[in-house]
Design an enzyme around this catalytic site. Structure first.
Site, PDB file in Angstrom:
ATOM      1  N   TYR A 133      -3.584  -0.098   7.057  1.00  0.00           N
ATOM      2  CA  TYR A 133      -4.952  -0.184   6.545  1.00  0.00           C
ATOM      3  C   TYR A 133      -5.918  -0.493   7.682  1.00  0.00           C
ATOM      4  CZ  TYR A 133      -3.683   0.011   1.587  1.00  0.00           C
ATOM      5  OH  TYR A 133      -3.256   0.419   0.345  1.00  0.00           O
ATOM      6  N   GLU A 168     -11.040   8.094  -6.135  1.00  0.00           N
ATOM      7  CA  GLU A 168     -11.031   7.459  -4.823  1.00  0.00           C
ATOM      8  C   GLU A 168     -11.102   8.477  -3.691  1.00  0.00           C
ATOM      9  OE1 GLU A 168      -6.790   5.918  -5.349  1.00  0.00           O
ATOM     10  OE2 GLU A 168      -6.932   6.062  -3.175  1.00  0.00           O
ATOM     11  N   ASP A 174      -0.203   5.698 -11.252  1.00  0.00           N
ATOM     12  CA  ASP A 174      -1.003   6.324 -10.193  1.00  0.00           C
ATOM     13  C   ASP A 174      -0.106   7.214  -9.347  1.00  0.00           C
ATOM     14  OD1 ASP A 174      -2.636   6.982  -8.070  1.00  0.00           O
ATOM     15  OD2 ASP A 174      -3.153   4.920  -7.533  1.00  0.00           O
ATOM     16  N   LYS A 227       2.556   2.526  -9.060  1.00  0.00           N
ATOM     17  CA  LYS A 227       2.582   3.795  -8.352  1.00  0.00           C
ATOM     18  C   LYS A 227       3.752   4.622  -8.862  1.00  0.00           C
ATOM     19  CE  LYS A 227      -0.841   2.763  -5.607  1.00  0.00           C
ATOM     20  NZ  LYS A 227      -2.070   3.585  -5.480  1.00  0.00           N
ATOM     21  N   GLU A 249      -3.448   8.333 -12.917  1.00  0.00           N
ATOM     22  CA  GLU A 249      -4.483   8.384 -11.879  1.00  0.00           C
ATOM     23  C   GLU A 249      -4.094   9.391 -10.803  1.00  0.00           C
ATOM     24  OE1 GLU A 249      -5.586   4.489 -10.625  1.00  0.00           O
ATOM     25  OE2 GLU A 249      -6.120   5.113  -8.592  1.00  0.00           O
ATOM     26  N   ASP A 279     -15.561   4.847  -5.428  1.00  0.00           N
ATOM     27  CA  ASP A 279     -15.060   4.127  -4.252  1.00  0.00           C
ATOM     28  C   ASP A 279     -16.283   3.812  -3.392  1.00  0.00           C
ATOM     29  OD1 ASP A 279     -12.312   3.975  -2.277  1.00  0.00           O
ATOM     30  OD2 ASP A 279     -14.249   4.170  -1.272  1.00  0.00           O
ATOM     31  N   GLY A 295       0.794  -1.226   0.000  1.00  0.00           N
ATOM     32  CA  GLY A 295       0.000   0.000   0.000  1.00  0.00           C
ATOM     33  C   GLY A 295       0.821   1.268   0.000  1.00  0.00           C
ATOM     34  N   SER A 296       2.135   1.182  -0.145  1.00  0.00           N
ATOM     35  CA  SER A 296       2.955   2.395  -0.108  1.00  0.00           C
ATOM     36  C   SER A 296       2.893   3.117  -1.446  1.00  0.00           C
ATOM     37  CB  SER A 296       4.404   2.024   0.220  1.00  0.00           C
ATOM     38  OG  SER A 296       4.910   1.098  -0.712  1.00  0.00           O
ATOM     39  N   ASP A 297       2.737   4.412  -1.400  1.00  0.00           N
ATOM     40  CA  ASP A 297       2.749   5.210  -2.624  1.00  0.00           C
ATOM     41  C   ASP A 297       3.357   6.561  -2.318  1.00  0.00           C
ATOM     42  OD1 ASP A 297       0.678   7.136  -1.877  1.00  0.00           O
ATOM     43  OD2 ASP A 297      -0.748   5.511  -2.144  1.00  0.00           O
ATOM     44  N   HIS A 344     -12.220   2.125  -7.836  1.00  0.00           N
ATOM     45  CA  HIS A 344     -11.089   2.001  -6.933  1.00  0.00           C
ATOM     46  C   HIS A 344     -11.375   0.886  -5.944  1.00  0.00           C
ATOM     47  CE1 HIS A 344      -9.167   3.164  -2.987  1.00  0.00           C
ATOM     48  NE2 HIS A 344      -8.123   3.057  -3.766  1.00  0.00           N
ATOM     49  N   ALA A 345     -10.346   0.097  -5.658  1.00  0.00           N
ATOM     50  CA  ALA A 345     -10.506  -0.924  -4.615  1.00  0.00           C
ATOM     51  C   ALA A 345      -9.178  -1.111  -3.902  1.00  0.00           C
ATOM     52  CB  ALA A 345     -11.034  -2.220  -5.205  1.00  0.00           C
ATOM     53  N   GLY A 346      -9.049  -2.222  -3.195  1.00  0.00           N
ATOM     54  CA  GLY A 346      -7.884  -2.406  -2.332  1.00  0.00           C
ATOM     55  C   GLY A 346      -8.288  -2.092  -0.909  1.00  0.00           C
ATOM     56  N   GLU A 385     -10.368  -2.433  -9.819  1.00  0.00           N
ATOM     57  CA  GLU A 385      -9.037  -2.653  -9.244  1.00  0.00           C
ATOM     58  C   GLU A 385      -9.022  -3.902  -8.364  1.00  0.00           C
ATOM     59  OE1 GLU A 385      -7.621   0.733  -7.011  1.00  0.00           O
ATOM     60  OE2 GLU A 385      -5.544   0.076  -7.255  1.00  0.00           O
TER      61      GLU A 385
END
Lengths: 434, 434
Positions: free
Chosen positions: A32, A299, A246, A218, A272, A322, A22-24, A349-351, A380
């Site tokens: 999360y 999102e 993204d 990302k 994105e 989202d 999940g790092s961006d 958007h998902a995750g 996603e």
């Protein structure tokens, strides 16, 4: 008549920052988390919903959900589309709470969590997954779900009704196709910014082998890194697999345009969140400058009013709903209708925590009853945390399977709730003790 | 070196709904409230700030402020513009908390309350009211206060610096003029929607007698009522007093245009919040259709990115900053600079709890060091709840007096905090007991 007997809220967090999942470019170390809501019925099944956050502040999100309890507890359990529309309107319409938004941020995500829990509850009682519950509604019932306030300059109830009626033929065939083939997915799991080149390349290779025809990387940390990673990914997946990039809101308008132009030789499919999710005019300027690279966002888009403007301004090529950012199913139906009116594809958007579980229902409803197509559409897919849900999302050969369990798939396993409760669940107390 | 020893938050509410003070088309029964913050220093004065809400949800707002405590407690007490800029950036930059906005709603108002309390603290230590503290900064120091992220397509640091340098000559004279003459105010007290025609007319008459040359009426409930009230107000105040009308977001675009055209014969000066505060394109459409009636908005505009677009799109004729909606002094300085760049006058929103007290400082700073003028500018004045502040706003002959006490005038009297604390202060327990 069954009634809502209680509204419970739990602060549940996963220590994902330890793995850089999940790092961006804007979110280097997310944990999360979910502000999880249980609508307790005095008889029959309960309803489940959540707001997704990335760690700190999940307690604030939980407090905002609790503030809605007096508006919900004691009501008859919602069963019909009309009941769900009434609940949504009562929550949106509370004039004192409205000041906290209006219809944005913490207060609005709280409202969305409760509305979604009510949909979960109603669908469970009907014995249907939410996508089927929604798809079985008449066009008039769908229109009644929507709050058209602030939309009428772009979409009127009559226009929405016409769109839905136009999509009526073929609903049965499309439903059967979903059950048979599922709904297209794309894979973000390879692309987290914290991953090494080797890990990214291996995951990209595996995604293609698993049947995905689109992946996402990302970007936005360092241009040199992005060029290298995108070049490598393109080499690994070949020319026919779409690669989205993204930036997670990293850039100003000028920087976005310059950066995307440097990436263009590697044929990115969309860029994105190139800039602030609030910046309609900024997205328009970027879109005009970088096309044919598409611009995607959503999102973090706070409500239907901002989506409306992104579409009116021709500022986005892809709408990313989202499940948990806006005012629940009702407002997402409004956004699907807006996107259909403007002919812009929706790629949700998902995750996160549970976002795949919930949003697939909305994409499938869109296919069956609104847009009627999956062309250039995909949901996603991020392959983590699904094991914590009782009705986890499942992707096979690059496609989401259609859910069959009643409800909105938002229920978290009891064991998970006990283990990951923050700050006193054993996962957290053990981390503290290290 | 003094340090921040603690951050206390109090839920303070006033039962204003009993009198229909503050009633408008969207907010029929507000209980004006403050999530009140005390930044405790380990030596020297404490700092005070608040987020304004209208009742329910004030506890959520308080929880959001508490979530910022770990970022503030233990820091050196901010003393300089540089310290205050660093604090603001650290608060905005927390990546996990950012998810709750970004930069909007409950989480952003919380940040604003803490940033404003830090300004209050720094100004108290400097022995200066905030407007003088700000006005004494160099142009470079002012530019450093601003987060230019997402602004550079409309305003660069160099452009901001040039604007501020251009305003340098005459700062001393303008400061002296403020001390002597104060700053223009306009009166909203006559215009609440819940007031009878007689009460409105009497209050309007009194406002003119008191020296105001502009009043404001709430509209948007019923067109027939609005026409009758505006006609009556125009008769009472004559042709030379400006009458603004405020719809509090009641309309869609088409309805706003139609409604304002019906009111136009009575020469409304501006129409305020005609539609959703998120709707930049909607405001542009309304502005084009109703000019020469001006369009004003801002009290619910969530951050500098939306203000930027309202200005870029030529969608507003009047920018209404609010001291407590955005990210505190720092973000309001950004908005003042944007307005100056686009040549649009700033007429701050006030009223509520403490908003008059705080925002007058920003208007005076704008006059001294940014726009350099009071032409077509005035700060809203609503004459209630001032008695609860230790340094209350004061209006004489239609003009705000320049504050002389050190700080941001945000401190609430101890007695008030004890009496109006929610839900356990005696004012509330007595109401409950009735």
């Amino acid at each position: 008549m069954a009634r809502v007997a209680g509204l419970d809220v739990l602060d549940v967090r996963f220590p994902t920052s330890r793995e850089l999942d999940g790092s961006d470019a804007m979110n280097p170390d997310p944990d999360y988390s979910a502000a999880y809501v249980v609508l307790r019925a005095d008889r029959g099944p309960d309803g489940y919903g959540l707001a997704f956050t990335i760690g700190r502040g999940n307690d604030v999100q939980a407090a905002a959900i609790r503030a809605l309890a007096p508006l919900v507890v004691g009501r008859p359990v919602p069963e019909t589309a009309r009941d769900l529309a009434a609940l949504y309107r009562d929550l949106v319409g509370d004039s004192q709470l409205r000041w906290l938004g209006p219809e944005k941020g913490v207060a609005h995500m709280a409202l969305g969590a409760v509305v979604n829990a009510a949909w979960d509850l109603a669908a469970r009682r009907a014995g249907l997954p939410v996508w089927r519950f929604l798809s079985a509604l008449t066009p008039d019932e769908v229109v009644d779900l929507v709050d058209f306030r602030y939309l009428s300059d772009a979409l009127t109830p009559d226009e929405a009704l016409a769109l839905l009626r136009e999509a009526e033929p073929g609903k049965g065939e499309r439903t059967a196709a979903l059950v048979r083939d599922g709904y297209p997915a794309y894979a973000t799991s390879p692309g987290w910014l914290g991953y090494s080149d080797d890990k990214m390349a291996e995951l990209a290779r595996r995604a293609v082998a698993d049947g995905f025809d689109m992946i996402k990387l990302k970007v936005g940390g360092s241009l040199a890194d992005d060029v290298r990673r995108l070049r490598l990914a393109r080499e690994v997946v070949g020319p026919d697999v779409r690669i989205a990039v993204d930036a997670n809101q990293r850039w100003d308008v000028g920087a976005a345009v310059a950066w995307v132009r440097e990436l263009a030789p590697f044929d990115p499919y969309w860029v994105e969140e190139p800039t602030s999710p609030d910046d309609v005019l900024g997205h328009r300027a970027i879109a005009r400058a970088v096309r044919p690279v598409k611009v995607a966002t959503g999102e973090h888009v706070q409500n239907r009013v901002v989506f409306k403007q992104l579409l009116q301004a021709d500022a986005v090529d892809v709408v990313q709903i989202d499940a948990c950012r806006v005012g629940g199913v009702n407002e997402n139906v409004a956004i699907l209708l807006l996107a259909a009116k403007f002919g812009v594809p929706v790629c949700p958007h998902a995750g996160g925590v549970g976002l795949c579980e919930l949003v697939r229902h909305l994409a499938m409803f869109d296919f069956v009853a609104v847009s009627g197509t999956t062309e250039d559409r995909a949901v996603e897919w991020v392959d983590h945390l699904h094991e914590h849900f009782t009705d986890p999302a499942e992707v096979r050969a690059g496609r989401y399977r259609a859910p069959t369990e009643p409800g909105f798939s938002a229920r978290v396993k009891d064991r998970t709730l006990a283990d990951f409760r923050y700050p006193d669940g054993p996962v957290w107390t053990n981390l503290e003790a290290r």
